[in-house]
Design a protein around this motif. Structure first.
Motif, short mmCIF file in Angstrom:
data_model
loop_
_atom_site.label_atom_id
_atom_site.label_comp_id
_atom_site.label_asym_id
_atom_site.label_seq_id
_atom_site.Cartn_x
_atom_site.Cartn_y
_atom_site.Cartn_z
N ASP A 193 0.82 -1.21 0.00
CA ASP A 193 0.00 0.00 0.00
C ASP A 193 0.86 1.26 0.00
N MET A 194 1.73 1.38 1.00
CA MET A 194 2.50 2.62 1.15
C MET A 194 3.48 2.84 0.01
N ALA A 195 4.04 1.76 -0.54
CA ALA A 195 5.00 1.89 -1.64
C ALA A 195 4.30 2.02 -2.99
N GLY A 196 2.99 1.79 -3.02
CA GLY A 196 2.27 1.88 -4.28
C GLY A 196 2.73 0.84 -5.29
N ILE A 197 3.04 -0.38 -4.83
CA ILE A 197 3.55 -1.43 -5.70
C ILE A 197 2.52 -1.75 -6.79
N GLY A 198 3.00 -1.77 -8.03
CA GLY A 198 2.15 -2.09 -9.17
C GLY A 198 1.46 -0.91 -9.80
N THR A 199 1.54 0.27 -9.18
CA THR A 199 0.87 1.44 -9.74
C THR A 199 1.72 2.15 -10.79
N GLY A 200 3.04 2.01 -10.69
CA GLY A 200 3.92 2.71 -11.61
C GLY A 200 4.05 4.19 -11.32
N ILE A 201 3.52 4.65 -10.19
CA ILE A 201 3.59 6.07 -9.81
C ILE A 201 4.67 6.24 -8.75
N GLU A 239 -3.38 8.49 -0.40
CA GLU A 239 -3.02 9.35 -1.52
C GLU A 239 -1.53 9.23 -1.80
N PHE A 240 -1.19 9.47 -3.07
CA PHE A 240 0.23 9.51 -3.42
C PHE A 240 0.80 10.86 -3.06
N ARG A 241 2.04 10.84 -2.59
CA ARG A 241 2.75 12.07 -2.25
C ARG A 241 4.05 12.14 -3.06
N PRO A 242 3.94 12.42 -4.38
CA PRO A 242 5.17 12.42 -5.20
C PRO A 242 6.12 13.56 -4.83
N GLN A 243 5.58 14.65 -4.27
CA GLN A 243 6.41 15.78 -3.86
C GLN A 243 6.26 15.97 -2.36
N LEU A 244 7.20 15.45 -1.64
CA LEU A 244 7.11 15.47 -0.18
C LEU A 244 7.50 16.80 0.43
#
Length: 274
Positions: free
Chosen positions: A56-64, A119-124
């Motif tokens: 979940d936290m690593a977003g495995i499989g999402t490619g994001i 939610e994804f946090r691409p910019q921390l």
């Protein structure tokens, strides 16, 4: 758009989540009957729970790229840490009646994290943000373990007052003084990590915002500081100390899990606030 059931991200999250749910159900409802089946089921659920948290936290499989976080993953990770404490303690001390409750809570946390993966946090905004999260979750877990031991302590003392327990051993199989000592050791360790979390959050925040999360976190810190001072200087014990423990834990639960639940579920808003 919601990923299909065959999407790699869905499989990476839901497969270990479903196995964890089934294993936790076994740990909660299988009869003991002198076998090790319920404990093994709990261990399987705990292991698959960890895999689900990582997926979940690593977003495995999402490619994001970037971390994924929210109220449900935070709650799930906290329950996993509390279960980790139980798994370790139960190897040496029987904790009758606790396993079923924790298994049910673990199942609820896994289900919530699967339905609300965050939610994804691409910019921390800061390279220290993941450390801030990790310290915060670790402090939640330690305070959760303190609450678990506090509830057991409260139950044991109530039964002794009602003369249902004549000996000085608590009904959960652990001496009361040891149980009380463990409770406040978890409080002290959680307070240290919470202090580091707040200092790091203040340091890397630009600018610092006195939002609901910050205010409730600081209030929780003050309650736990008061509890530790009261215990050290005034000898607080029993129900007074436990009330302070529960109040501080409730404030911390509301500070992130509660505020993020309102944003993500009730208001259905996204936010870059960590």
């Amino acid at each position: 758009m919601t990923p299909s059931l065959s999407h790699p991200a869905t499989l990476a999250l839901w497969v270990p989540s479903l196995v964890a749910l089934l294993a936790y159900a076994g740990a909660a409802f299988l009869p003991d009957r002198g076998t090790d089946g319920p404990r093994r089921a709990l261990l399987l659920g705990w292991a698959c729970h960890f895999v689900a948290i990582v997926a979940d936290m690593a977003g495995i499989g999402t490619g994001i790229p970037g971390a994924r976080f929210g109220f449900a993953p935070a709650l799930s990770a906290t329950l996993w840490l509390v279960l980790a404490v139980y798994v370790l303690e139960s190897r040496w001390t029987p904790l009758a009646g606790v396993r079923r409750t924790l298994a049910l809570l673990g199942a609820i946390a896994v289900a919530l994290a699967a339905v609300f993966p965050g939610e994804f946090r691409p910019q921390l905004g800061s390279p220290w943000a993941p450390v801030h999260w990790a310290l915060g979750i670790a402090s939640y877990g330690l305070f959760g373990a303190a609450v678990l031991h506090g509830v057991m302590l409260d139950m044991a003392e109530r039964r002794m007052r009602l003369k249902l327990q004549a000996a000085m051993d608590s009904p959960i199989g652990m001496p009361l003084l040891r149980l009380e000592r463990l409770t406040f050791q978890f409080v002290g360790a959680g307070f240290a990590l919470l202090s580091a979390t707040l200092i790091l959050g203040w340091w890397h925040a630009n600018p610092w915002r006195w939002d609901h999360k910050a205010v409730l976190s600081v209030l929780g810190w003050l309650v736990f500081a008061g509890l530790l001072i009261g215990r050290q200087k005034l000898g607080w014990r029993g129900r007074r100390a436990l009330r302070w423990l529960y109040a501080g834990a409730a404030l911390l639960l509301l500070s992130y899990v509660g505020s993020r639940f309102m944003l993500e579920v009730v208001l259905q808003r996204t936010s870059v606030v960590t």
